[in-house]
Design an enzyme around this catalytic site. Structure first.
Site, PDB file in Angstrom:
ATOM      1  N   LYS A  27      41.212  29.974  41.397  1.00 35.79           N
ATOM      2  CA  LYS A  27      40.221  30.088  40.269  1.00 35.79           C
ATOM      3  C   LYS A  27      40.495  28.778  39.302  1.00 35.79           C
ATOM      4  O   LYS A  27      39.672  28.047  38.968  1.00 35.79           O
ATOM      5  CB  LYS A  27      40.116  31.433  39.419  1.00 35.79           C
ATOM      6  CG  LYS A  27      39.079  31.364  38.516  1.00 35.79           C
ATOM      7  CD  LYS A  27      39.185  32.848  37.844  1.00 35.79           C
ATOM      8  CE  LYS A  27      40.268  32.980  36.977  1.00 35.79           C
ATOM      9  NZ  LYS A  27      40.131  34.253  36.019  1.00 35.79           N
ATOM     10  N   ASP A  56      35.235  34.508  37.942  1.00 38.18           N
ATOM     11  CA  ASP A  56      36.059  35.249  37.108  1.00 38.18           C
ATOM     12  C   ASP A  56      35.289  36.697  37.131  1.00 38.18           C
ATOM     13  O   ASP A  56      34.381  36.889  37.850  1.00 38.18           O
ATOM     14  CB  ASP A  56      36.043  34.622  35.819  1.00 38.18           C
ATOM     15  CG  ASP A  56      34.762  34.413  35.009  1.00 38.18           C
ATOM     16  OD1 ASP A  56      33.559  34.894  35.869  1.00 38.18           O
ATOM     17  OD2 ASP A  56      34.608  34.198  33.991  1.00 38.18           O
TER      18      ASP A  56
END
Length: 225
Positions: A120, A138
């Site tokens: 991420k 997220d």
């Protein structure tokens, strides 16, 4: 959600926010990298509060190393998991110097090899700094993608892969920021603000909290739908 609806959704997001970007404060790729590492399980506002004075003192890998681990730890102590994050920041600075001449690499494999950097974080840096069409999923993006029907998936990686497949190419560079901001301020976890949603009429969410606002939607809608 069909391709035409997806295109309309992002056309509206683009009209609302023509130049979306992260809410993390940074002035260089290195500052963004550090800020994103610190942002895990923390708010952007909380990270910014800590990094403003930190970056004023040290905003290069060598300068961070010169501060020392104890000073870094103290500087970010208001952020969750600050001790572990301080160690990661210190270690990644050393690795940037040893392997990348102090520069942030524009390569996924190299980024993910840095301490404290996962997929991420790498996606955020690759998208925001190097303008690659990546998708950093997220909790906000995961929720919006599933709730709206844009890209359903049971795992973060499944949603990421699906989004990259279905989002029209011309919107992929900025889709990450549009979806995060929409999830953060409108399509919120506990009570989505459906009456303030510019894509309310396109969304598959059955338990909408309010009726869609025709006036709001008309302000951003294209003539395609």
């Amino acid at each position: 959600m069909n391709p035409r609806t997806r295109r309309e959704m992002f056309a509206r997001f683009q009209r609302q926010r023509p130049e979306p970007t992260t809410e993390l404060e940074y002035r260089s790729p290195f500052e963004l990298l550090v800020a994103v590492v610190l942002s895990a399980q923390a708010t952007d506002a909380g990270v910014n509060k800590a990094t403003r004075p930190l970056f004023a003192r040290a905003n290069t890998p060598q300068a961070i190393l010169d501060l020392g681990l104890d000073e870094i730890t103290e500087a970010i102590r208001t952020i969750g998991l600050y001790k572990t994050k301080a160690k990661n920041v210190y270690a990644l600075c050393q690795q940037l110097i040893d392997k990348h001449d102090g520069e942030v690499p524009a390569d996924r494999e190299a980024l993910e090899a840095l301490p404290g950097v996962g997929r991420k974080t790498a996606n955020v840096v690759l998208n925001t700094v190097f303008r690659q069409p990546t998708m950093a999923v997220d909790t906000h993006i995961f929720r919006v993608a599933n709730r709206t029907g844009l890209a359903k998936g049971k795992t973060v990686r499944a949603v990421e892969d699906r989004l990259l497949k279905v989002i029209p190419r011309e919107y992929q560079l900025d889709a990450h920021h549009w979806l995060i901001l929409h999830g953060r301020y409108v399509c919120k976890a506990r009570k989505p603000d459906c009456g303030a949603c510019i894509v309310c009429d396109l969304c598959d969410f059955r338990d909408k909290t309010e009726d869609c606002s025709p006036e709001l939607i008309a302000r951003y809608a294209t003539e395609e739908i």
